[in-house]
Design a protein around this motif. Sequence first.
Motif, mmCIF file in Angstrom:
data_model
loop_
_atom_site.group_PDB
_atom_site.id
_atom_site.type_symbol
_atom_site.label_atom_id
_atom_site.label_comp_id
_atom_site.label_asym_id
_atom_site.label_seq_id
_atom_site.Cartn_x
_atom_site.Cartn_y
_atom_site.Cartn_z
ATOM 1 N N ARG A 14 6.070 25.434 -19.421
ATOM 2 C CA ARG A 14 7.024 25.348 -20.463
ATOM 3 C C ARG A 14 7.460 23.782 -21.110
ATOM 4 N NH1 ARG A 14 9.833 30.301 -21.440
ATOM 5 N NH2 ARG A 14 11.601 29.230 -22.304
ATOM 6 N N ARG A 15 7.343 22.796 -20.186
ATOM 7 C CA ARG A 15 7.596 21.466 -20.629
ATOM 8 C C ARG A 15 6.331 21.034 -21.436
ATOM 9 N NH1 ARG A 15 12.046 19.191 -18.000
ATOM 10 N NH2 ARG A 15 12.722 20.114 -16.178
ATOM 11 N N LEU A 16 5.228 21.556 -21.000
ATOM 12 C CA LEU A 16 4.008 21.239 -21.920
ATOM 13 C C LEU A 16 3.936 21.971 -23.167
ATOM 14 C CD1 LEU A 16 1.290 20.965 -18.858
ATOM 15 C CD2 LEU A 16 2.281 19.309 -20.103
ATOM 16 N N GLN A 17 4.445 23.052 -23.248
ATOM 17 C CA GLN A 17 4.549 23.633 -24.392
ATOM 18 C C GLN A 17 5.576 22.977 -25.608
ATOM 19 O OE1 GLN A 17 5.765 27.641 -23.169
ATOM 20 N NE2 GLN A 17 3.965 28.287 -22.248
ATOM 21 N N THR A 18 6.432 22.693 -24.736
ATOM 22 C CA THR A 18 7.581 21.848 -25.552
ATOM 23 C C THR A 18 7.147 20.653 -26.060
ATOM 24 O OG1 THR A 18 9.588 22.949 -24.356
ATOM 25 C CG2 THR A 18 9.834 20.764 -25.792
ATOM 26 N N ALA A 19 6.171 19.853 -25.221
ATOM 27 C CA ALA A 19 5.846 18.831 -25.640
ATOM 28 C C ALA A 19 4.723 18.855 -26.740
ATOM 29 C CB ALA A 19 5.152 18.199 -24.448
ATOM 30 N N ALA A 20 3.914 19.818 -26.675
ATOM 31 C CA ALA A 20 2.994 20.140 -27.939
ATOM 32 C C ALA A 20 3.554 20.570 -29.088
ATOM 33 C CB ALA A 20 2.155 21.337 -27.098
ATOM 34 N N LEU A 21 4.835 21.152 -28.987
ATOM 35 C CA LEU A 21 5.348 21.354 -30.195
ATOM 36 C C LEU A 21 5.986 20.304 -30.926
ATOM 37 C CD1 LEU A 21 7.739 23.014 -32.085
ATOM 38 C CD2 LEU A 21 5.624 24.119 -32.092
ATOM 39 N N ARG A 265 16.887 24.118 -32.278
ATOM 40 C CA ARG A 265 17.249 23.624 -31.082
ATOM 41 C C ARG A 265 16.768 22.325 -30.873
ATOM 42 N NH1 ARG A 265 13.201 25.445 -26.373
ATOM 43 N NH2 ARG A 265 13.906 23.298 -26.066
ATOM 44 N N GLY A 266 17.026 21.515 -29.638
ATOM 45 C CA GLY A 266 16.629 20.304 -29.453
ATOM 46 C C GLY A 266 15.504 20.262 -28.398
ATOM 47 N N VAL A 267 14.943 19.453 -27.694
ATOM 48 C CA VAL A 267 13.854 19.072 -26.861
ATOM 49 C C VAL A 267 14.707 19.512 -25.341
ATOM 50 C CG1 VAL A 267 12.340 17.498 -25.484
ATOM 51 C CG2 VAL A 267 12.653 17.447 -28.095
#
Length: 335
Positions: A14-21, A265-267
């Motif tokens: 999920r962290r990688l998904q957030t980083a990609a987005l 939302r934020g990171v």
Amino acid sequence: MKIEFAPRNVPLKRRLQTAALLQWVFSFLCLAQISIVTFFVLLFTRFWLVSVLYAVWWFYDYDTPSRGGRKVPFLCNIPVWDYMRDYFPIKLVKTADLDPRQNYIIGFHPHGILVAGAFINFCTGATGFAALFPGLSPYLLMLPLWFRAPFFRDYIMCGGLIPSDKGSASYLLQRKGGGNAVVIAVGGAPEALDARPGAYCVLLANRKGFVKLAMEHGAHLVPVYSFGENEVFDQVENPKGGWLRSIQDKLQSIMGISLPLFHARGVFQYSFGLMPYRRPINTVVGKPIRVEKRETVSAEDLDALHQHYMEELSKLFEEHKANYGVPEDTHLTFI
């Protein structure tokens, strides 16, 4: 306001998904401006030759965006787009075959805030467009303004983005042998000003240019509705006739781009920010509408085909809305 922070034990995936987005949102909102500033700043440093050489390259390469661009398949299929797809997630739904011997104009609705569904589905291989529609090459139209930004123009061309002007679309649609799909977010920038959760309206009632283009080239029309596109961001209330909407409309008419005041939302916290919500986007591709090539397009024929397109889009929405949580008594509105 109480801030809800993300838990520390968020899985790596999920962290990688957030980083990609995050990198995509950053690119969408800031990269063009940074590219322009970098180009001019370099001119006053010892690296001035970089900007000079790029300017020469730009001169010789100026027409490339309107001549099909320069799509790089490898970059369209890197894992970062898979992570971005799974952030929401985004899914491409096929309802009919598209003959690769034909050229198509794909009408994408609604525009949403950042057109995330259109980008992932038609500029990357993350949702399997090539497997679902073999033999077709999609090209997403984007405001010509962005192709005037040095360096940034080359970046967006890698994904199959081309300027949203008639010449760029015509270049692809007149290619013999078919296999080209020009994707147009028909509502464009103005439609983004009405993008908010629960909004099921599309700016289409007086948008006939893409229909005329299809008739001039004999390109079949394909209606597409992206369920969830309006759900991933909130937007500050801007009713038509209000002072905020008047300012936004004025700026849009001057600059060509709309400036919706959106938030989500934020990171590292879920209470505010410019990152979209994790809400599913399901992009449903309808069946093609056959269009015969015409040397001259009469107003009556144009209106008839435009009406037919609206009816098919409305039908597509009605047939699939129950699958994606749209209330039964909700219908698509054309503005």
